[in-house]
Scaffold this motif. Structure first.
Motif, PDB file in Angstrom:
ATOM      1  N   VAL A   1       7.203 -11.010  -4.350  1.00 20.60           N
ATOM      2  CA  VAL A   1       6.239 -11.789  -5.123  1.00 20.60           C
ATOM      3  C   VAL A   1       6.789 -12.141  -6.517  1.00 20.60           C
ATOM      4  O   VAL A   1       6.072 -12.668  -7.353  1.00 20.60           O
ATOM      5  CB  VAL A   1       4.878 -11.058  -5.258  1.00 20.60           C
ATOM      6  CG1 VAL A   1       4.211 -10.929  -3.909  1.00 20.60           C
ATOM      7  CG2 VAL A   1       5.050  -9.693  -5.892  1.00 20.60           C
TER       8      VAL A   1
ATOM      9  N   ARG B   1      -1.055  -7.665 -11.285  1.00 18.78           N
ATOM     10  CA  ARG B   1      -0.235  -6.823 -10.405  1.00 18.78           C
ATOM     11  C   ARG B   1       0.845  -7.631  -9.697  1.00 18.78           C
ATOM     12  O   ARG B   1       1.831  -7.076  -9.227  1.00 18.78           O
ATOM     13  CB  ARG B   1      -1.128  -6.099  -9.392  1.00 18.78           C
ATOM     14  CG  ARG B   1      -2.036  -5.086 -10.076  1.00 18.78           C
ATOM     15  CD  ARG B   1      -2.778  -4.257  -9.079  1.00 18.78           C
ATOM     16  NE  ARG B   1      -3.731  -3.374  -9.756  1.00 18.78           N
ATOM     17  CZ  ARG B   1      -5.004  -3.271  -9.422  1.00 18.78           C
ATOM     18  NH1 ARG B   1      -5.479  -3.984  -8.422  1.00 18.78           N
ATOM     19  NH2 ARG B   1      -5.785  -2.460 -10.079  1.00 18.78           N
ATOM     20  N   LEU B   2       0.646  -8.943  -9.600  1.00 21.48           N
ATOM     21  CA  LEU B   2       1.700  -9.778  -9.041  1.00 21.48           C
ATOM     22  C   LEU B   2       2.882  -9.844  -9.993  1.00 21.48           C
ATOM     23  O   LEU B   2       4.029  -9.971  -9.581  1.00 21.48           O
ATOM     24  CB  LEU B   2       1.182 -11.198  -8.804  1.00 21.48           C
ATOM     25  CG  LEU B   2       0.420 -11.435  -7.520  1.00 21.48           C
ATOM     26  CD1 LEU B   2      -0.077 -12.865  -7.469  1.00 21.48           C
ATOM     27  CD2 LEU B   2       1.297 -11.156  -6.327  1.00 21.48           C
TER      28      LEU B   2
ATOM     29  N   GLY C   1       3.278  -9.277   0.581  1.00 19.87           N
ATOM     30  CA  GLY C   1       2.723  -9.612  -0.729  1.00 19.87           C
ATOM     31  C   GLY C   1       2.420 -11.098  -0.850  1.00 19.87           C
ATOM     32  O   GLY C   1       1.407 -11.504  -1.420  1.00 19.87           O
TER      33      GLY C   1
ATOM     34  N   ARG D   1       9.735  -5.449  -0.712  1.00 23.29           N
ATOM     35  CA  ARG D   1       8.379  -5.963  -0.626  1.00 23.29           C
ATOM     36  C   ARG D   1       7.831  -6.283  -2.018  1.00 23.29           C
ATOM     37  O   ARG D   1       7.190  -7.308  -2.238  1.00 23.29           O
ATOM     38  CB  ARG D   1       7.499  -4.924   0.070  1.00 23.29           C
ATOM     39  CG  ARG D   1       6.065  -5.312   0.244  1.00 23.29           C
ATOM     40  CD  ARG D   1       5.323  -4.243   1.006  1.00 23.29           C
ATOM     41  NE  ARG D   1       5.227  -3.000   0.242  1.00 23.29           N
ATOM     42  CZ  ARG D   1       4.661  -1.893   0.702  1.00 23.29           C
ATOM     43  NH1 ARG D   1       4.174  -1.855   1.916  1.00 23.29           N
ATOM     44  NH2 ARG D   1       4.602  -0.825  -0.046  1.00 23.29           N
ATOM     45  N   ALA D   2       8.145  -5.384  -2.965  1.00 23.50           N
ATOM     46  CA  ALA D   2       7.670  -5.613  -4.326  1.00 23.50           C
ATOM     47  C   ALA D   2       8.372  -6.813  -4.952  1.00 23.50           C
ATOM     48  O   ALA D   2       7.783  -7.541  -5.754  1.00 23.50           O
ATOM     49  CB  ALA D   2       7.897  -4.362  -5.170  1.00 23.50           C
TER      50      ALA D   2
ATOM     51  N   LYS E   1       1.654 -13.037   1.562  1.00 23.25           N
ATOM     52  CA  LYS E   1       0.475 -13.323   2.374  1.00 23.25           C
ATOM     53  C   LYS E   1      -0.796 -12.823   1.677  1.00 23.25           C
ATOM     54  O   LYS E   1      -1.803 -13.520   1.623  1.00 23.25           O
ATOM     55  CB  LYS E   1       0.636 -12.624   3.732  1.00 23.25           C
ATOM     56  CG  LYS E   1       0.065 -13.419   4.884  1.00 23.25           C
ATOM     57  CD  LYS E   1       0.432 -12.749   6.190  1.00 23.25           C
ATOM     58  CE  LYS E   1      -0.692 -12.907   7.179  1.00 23.25           C
ATOM     59  NZ  LYS E   1      -0.525 -12.003   8.326  1.00 23.25           N
ATOM     60  N   LEU E   2      -0.698 -11.619   1.124  1.00 27.14           N
ATOM     61  CA  LEU E   2      -1.873 -11.030   0.472  1.00 27.14           C
ATOM     62  C   LEU E   2      -2.322 -11.862  -0.719  1.00 27.14           C
ATOM     63  O   LEU E   2      -3.512 -12.029  -0.955  1.00 27.14           O
ATOM     64  CB  LEU E   2      -1.553  -9.607   0.006  1.00 27.14           C
ATOM     65  CG  LEU E   2      -1.597  -8.538   1.071  1.00 27.14           C
ATOM     66  CD1 LEU E   2      -1.001  -7.246   0.558  1.00 27.14           C
ATOM     67  CD2 LEU E   2      -3.027  -8.315   1.521  1.00 27.14           C
ATOM     68  N   ALA E   3      -1.355 -12.371  -1.479  1.00 25.90           N
ATOM     69  CA  ALA E   3      -1.721 -13.134  -2.667  1.00 25.90           C
ATOM     70  C   ALA E   3      -1.844 -14.620  -2.367  1.00 25.90           C
ATOM     71  O   ALA E   3      -2.098 -15.416  -3.254  1.00 25.90           O
ATOM     72  CB  ALA E   3      -0.673 -12.905  -3.758  1.00 25.90           C
TER      73      ALA E   3
ATOM     74  N   ARG F   1      -8.004  -6.378   4.950  1.00 25.46           N
ATOM     75  CA  ARG F   1      -7.437  -7.072   6.101  1.00 25.46           C
ATOM     76  C   ARG F   1      -6.047  -6.541   6.440  1.00 25.46           C
ATOM     77  O   ARG F   1      -5.688  -6.380   7.593  1.00 25.46           O
ATOM     78  CB  ARG F   1      -7.362  -8.565   5.810  1.00 25.46           C
ATOM     79  CG  ARG F   1      -7.769  -9.416   6.971  1.00 25.46           C
ATOM     80  CD  ARG F   1      -7.791 -10.861   6.597  1.00 25.46           C
ATOM     81  NE  ARG F   1      -6.848 -11.135   5.515  1.00 25.46           N
ATOM     82  CZ  ARG F   1      -6.565 -12.345   5.067  1.00 25.46           C
ATOM     83  NH1 ARG F   1      -7.165 -13.380   5.589  1.00 25.46           N
ATOM     84  NH2 ARG F   1      -5.715 -12.525   4.082  1.00 25.46           N
ATOM     85  N   ALA F   2      -5.261  -6.267   5.411  1.00 22.28           N
ATOM     86  CA  ALA F   2      -3.874  -5.868   5.663  1.00 22.28           C
ATOM     87  C   ALA F   2      -3.746  -4.397   6.030  1.00 22.28           C
ATOM     88  O   ALA F   2      -2.837  -4.025   6.760  1.00 22.28           O
ATOM     89  CB  ALA F   2      -3.016  -6.169   4.429  1.00 22.28           C
TER      90      ALA F   2
ATOM     91  N   GLY G   1      -8.266  -8.712   0.781  1.00 18.37           N
ATOM     92  CA  GLY G   1      -6.893  -8.786   1.286  1.00 18.37           C
ATOM     93  C   GLY G   1      -6.396  -7.413   1.696  1.00 18.37           C
ATOM     94  O   GLY G   1      -5.756  -7.245   2.736  1.00 18.37           O
TER      95      GLY G   1
ATOM     96  N   TYR H   1      -2.764  -2.978  -3.098  1.00 17.68           N
ATOM     97  CA  TYR H   1      -3.258  -3.370  -4.422  1.00 17.68           C
ATOM     98  C   TYR H   1      -2.105  -3.679  -5.367  1.00 17.68           C
ATOM     99  O   TYR H   1      -2.161  -4.626  -6.139  1.00 17.68           O
ATOM    100  CB  TYR H   1      -4.115  -2.253  -5.023  1.00 17.68           C
ATOM    101  CG  TYR H   1      -5.536  -2.241  -4.526  1.00 17.68           C
ATOM    102  CD1 TYR H   1      -6.269  -3.423  -4.455  1.00 17.68           C
ATOM    103  CD2 TYR H   1      -6.152  -1.059  -4.145  1.00 17.68           C
ATOM    104  CE1 TYR H   1      -7.576  -3.419  -4.000  1.00 17.68           C
ATOM    105  CE2 TYR H   1      -7.461  -1.044  -3.691  1.00 17.68           C
ATOM    106  CZ  TYR H   1      -8.168  -2.231  -3.625  1.00 17.68           C
ATOM    107  OH  TYR H   1      -9.454  -2.225  -3.177  1.00 17.68           O
ATOM    108  N   ALA H   2      -1.048  -2.861  -5.283  1.00 19.29           N
ATOM    109  CA  ALA H   2       0.077  -3.061  -6.191  1.00 19.29           C
ATOM    110  C   ALA H   2       0.788  -4.378  -5.920  1.00 19.29           C
ATOM    111  O   ALA H   2       1.521  -4.874  -6.753  1.00 19.29           O
ATOM    112  CB  ALA H   2       1.062  -1.899  -6.074  1.00 19.29           C
ATOM    113  N   LEU H   3       0.583  -4.929  -4.732  1.00 16.02           N
ATOM    114  CA  LEU H   3       1.190  -6.222  -4.412  1.00 16.02           C
ATOM    115  C   LEU H   3       0.288  -7.371  -4.840  1.00 16.02           C
ATOM    116  O   LEU H   3       0.525  -8.518  -4.499  1.00 16.02           O
ATOM    117  CB  LEU H   3       1.456  -6.320  -2.910  1.00 16.02           C
ATOM    118  CG  LEU H   3       2.639  -5.507  -2.408  1.00 16.02           C
ATOM    119  CD1 LEU H   3       2.636  -5.463  -0.903  1.00 16.02           C
ATOM    120  CD2 LEU H   3       3.931  -6.101  -2.915  1.00 16.02           C
ATOM    121  N   GLY H   4      -0.770  -7.051  -5.527  1.00 15.96           N
ATOM    122  CA  GLY H   4      -1.655  -8.115  -6.003  1.00 15.96           C
ATOM    123  C   GLY H   4      -2.689  -8.517  -4.974  1.00 15.96           C
ATOM    124  O   GLY H   4      -3.152  -9.654  -4.971  1.00 15.96           O
ATOM    125  N   ALA H   5      -3.037  -7.598  -4.082  1.00 16.24           N
ATOM    126  CA  ALA H   5      -4.037  -7.935  -3.076  1.00 16.24           C
ATOM    127  C   ALA H   5      -5.434  -7.858  -3.678  1.00 16.24           C
ATOM    128  O   ALA H   5      -5.702  -7.025  -4.534  1.00 16.24           O
ATOM    129  CB  ALA H   5      -3.953  -6.967  -1.903  1.00 16.24           C
ATOM    130  N   THR H   6      -6.305  -8.730  -3.219  1.00 15.57           N
ATOM    131  CA  THR H   6      -7.713  -8.579  -3.547  1.00 15.57           C
ATOM    132  C   THR H   6      -8.263  -7.485  -2.643  1.00 15.57           C
ATOM    133  O   THR H   6      -7.582  -7.028  -1.727  1.00 15.57           O
ATOM    134  CB  THR H   6      -8.474  -9.870  -3.264  1.00 15.57           C
ATOM    135  OG1 THR H   6      -8.260 -10.207  -1.897  1.00 15.57           O
ATOM    136  CG2 THR H   6      -7.969 -11.003  -4.138  1.00 15.57           C
TER     137      THR H   6
END
Lengths: 328, 299
Positions: free
Chosen positions: B208, B128-129, B153, B204-205, B155-157, A228-229, A225, A217-222
């Motif tokens: 993004v 959060r991005l 990150g 990782r942080a 990939k997730l976003a 899945r991850a 997302g 979540y902190a990486l901006g995942a929905t």
């Protein structure tokens, strides 16, 4: 000073023992006895089946599994010629079970994801109870529902599938008879194994480590997302294990399949056609009018099913433990 | 920054060397790259982050009361205070991770470049991005390789990146991990030490390209050596982004931060007692309670 000191002998490690109290020993004996009784009962069943079915197994040899003819002919002189082959039934069992898995796994995983991550608390409580109730439902009722309610609908679906995908061998059929097919039996079975796959998946999903969820979540995942991850890689082992437990149940299911499947001793991969096989249902079907040699054959069939189910469950366990170790 | 870190030059050189190899080009190109490396390739700094009258609740428990703090762009702010004073709760309101715990609520505003991140209808994933976070316990994704973790990150976003390898190297270099892992980017992240895992989480942080990086006691689970490496990393990063760090370690606050805010709870909700330049907070705090805390009389 320490140089000159005589070398001290290194002692042998002491043996450490404790003497438990009598009450503890008694309790220990009781729990041991009860936990081993499951194993004993299982072994006794296996031995019983083996003894009863031994004649058939000796007579038919490996042909018992590889042939698909099942007949007892008594000629005028009273001499009996028997052919017992399980191939069609075994393949039929596997085919139906895989149809069931094919339908049940996606449904169960999605249900489990909804229950774990999306459902409001109250909805979740109700749904969990309902899903668990599905598991406790008597299988004959599934059979009746399958026969009277599902079959007419599924017949229509089968026709549609045949119309659009009929060029694929398994969706083709020699005669346009769509009732009592492996396809329909598979659907009924899928409904029956959804609860177990759902509840195992749900438990595994709920154990997803919170810090990984937060990381995503902190990486901006929905939410999707994140699932899945994090959730799916973590829960994959549980889903596979749950599916195999479901497979174990599907292999052994008798009554429900019996009521919606036309059992024919001919190996058939065309799942929409009214011709299928299932070891457990076959035993039920033949039981009433079986003579002594056929009873022996049915016992042997039971043994084969027993081993098959045991094997799948064993495999399920090892898959779960292995993925649990590596995936976390 | 108060203490220039030796590694600066090494990293800068490494970066431009790499670009040289990848794209043999004119000298001006290289110097352009060096110029870009100065800001580390992040998004423009913006005007920073601002908390206005932030309150936070866990169910009915009022955990944090009326905190207003200004984090100007390109500064490091340390949040210190004894356990239970609401500093972790506060930092989690800054990128909307607080609401992630059920039955929590908040009041007040958090402004990123002047825009309220709690505004109705705003896409929280986009927030959060821009405001990244590093947690207390290193939490790489164990099912992914080191490389995949850094790029997770992206990939997730579903962000578009021209050159994954370049980004990978850049982020790992900035997190101070590149030299240790460059030969095993395909290995699973679980095999790294705790300190390496935490730097991987920082990399990782960074991938993004956030404007702000929140760090919630990033060193509390680590040994002194790893702590030092991460403090160096923070000094490095502070040139190109705004950093907020929660720490229990007052020496650490003194070493890495430009500003320090002292939080305290007197049994009721946590409050911010005092904020100021780090040197002043540690040498001549205005509030007696701050002085007692930073001189080690309690907490």
């Amino acid at each position: 000073m320490s140089i000159d000191a005589p070398a001290k002998a290194i002692p042998q490690p002491r043996k450490i023992t404790t003497k438990p109290r009598v009450s503890d020993q008694i309790f220990r004996a009781i729990v041991t006895a009860f936990s081993f009784s499951a194993l004993v009962i299982l072994s006794l069943i296996a031995i019983f089946l083996l003894m009863k079915g031994f004649n058939t197994l000796k007579q038919q040899g490996i042909g018992f599994i590889t042939n698909f003819e099942w007949s007892v002919v008594v000629d005028d002189g009273g001499v009996e010629t028997a052919h017992f082959g399980l191939q069609a039934m075994l393949i039929g069992t596997v085919v139906i079970s895989f149809i069931a898995l094919f339908i049940a796994v996606p449904l169960s995983v999605l249900t489990a994801l909804f229950l774990t991550f999306y459902a409001p608390e109250r909805v979740k409580r109700i749904l969990v109870t309902v899903v668990d109730l599905m598991a406790a439902f008597p299988s004959i009722l599934y059979g009746l529902w399958g026969f009277f309610v599902l079959m007419p609908m599924a017949e229509y679906w089968a026709k549609l599938i045949h119309k659009w995908l009929g060029w694929i061998y398994i969706f083709d059929l020699p005669d346009p008879i769509y009732t009592r097919s492996p396809f329909i039996a598979g659907i009924v079975l899928s409904v029956m194994i959804i609860p177990i796959i759902t509840s195992v998946s749900r438990e595994v999903f709920a154990q997803t480590p919170l810090d990984r969820v937060q990381a995503a979540y902190a990486l901006g995942a929905t939410k999707w997302g994140m699932i899945r991850a994090v959730v799916l890689p973590f829960g994959a082992g549980g889903v596979v294990g749950g599916s195999m437990l479901g497979l174990g149940r599907a292999f052994g299911e008798t009554v429900a399949v019996f009521s919606v499947l036309n059992i024919v001793f001919r190996t058939n991969f065309q799942i929409l056609f009214t011709q299928g096989g299932n070891v457990a249902s076959m035993i039920i079907q033949k039981w009433g009018e079986a003579g002594p040699s056929e009873v022996s054959a049915l016992m042997a069939a039971g043994l084969v099913l027993f081993i098959l189910t045991l094997f799948v469950n064993f495999l399920a366990n090892s898959v779960v433990t292995r993925t649990v170790k590596s995936g976390r | 920054m108060n203490t220039p870190v030796k590694e600066n030059d090494g990293n800068g050189n490494l970066m431009s060397d790499q670009t040289n190899n990848a794209r043999p080009s004119s000298l001006s190109d290289v110097s352009a790259n060096r110029e870009r490396n100065k800001v580390g390739g992040t998004a423009p700094l913006g005007t920073g982050l601002e908390a206005r009258g932030v309150h936070a609740w866990f169910d009915k428990h009022h955990a944090l009361s009326d905190v207003s703090l200004d984090f100007s762009a390109g500064t490091v702010t340390a949040l210190i205070g004894p356990s239970g004073c609401g500093k972790s709760t506060f930092i989690r309101t800054l990128n909307r991770m607080h609401e992630f715990i059920p039955k929590t609520s908040m009041a007040g505003q958090v402004l990123l470049d002047g825009k309220d991140i709690y505004e109705p209808g705003i896409d929280v994933t986009k927030i959060r991005l821009q405001i990244g976070m590093v947690f207390q316990k290193p939490n790489p994704f164990p099912s992914m390789t080191i490389g995949e973790n850094v790029l997770s990150g992206i990939k997730l976003a579903q962000l578009k990146v021209d050159n994954h390898d370049e980004l990978l190297e850049e982020c790992l270099t900035r997190a101070g991990l590149w030299n240790e892992v460059k030969d095993r980017l395909g290995a699973h992240a679980g095999g790294l030490s705790g300190g390496q895992q935490q730097r991987l989480c920082i990399a990782r942080a960074l991938a993004v390209k956030p404007k702000v990086l929140l760090m919630d006691e990033p060193c509390s689970a680590l040994d002194p050596g790893s702590t030092l490496r991460i403090e160096e990393t923070i000094s490095q990063l502070s040139k190109s982004m705004t950093i907020v760090i929660v720490t229990h370690n007052m020496q650490q606050a003194a070493r890495v931060s430009d500003y320090t805010a002292f939080f305290l709870s007197d049994g009721g909700p946590g409050q911010m007692i005092e904020v100021g330049p780090t040197t002043e907070i540690f040498s001549r705090p205005r509030d007696e309670r701050t002085e007692n805390y930073v001189t080690g009389r309690f907490g």
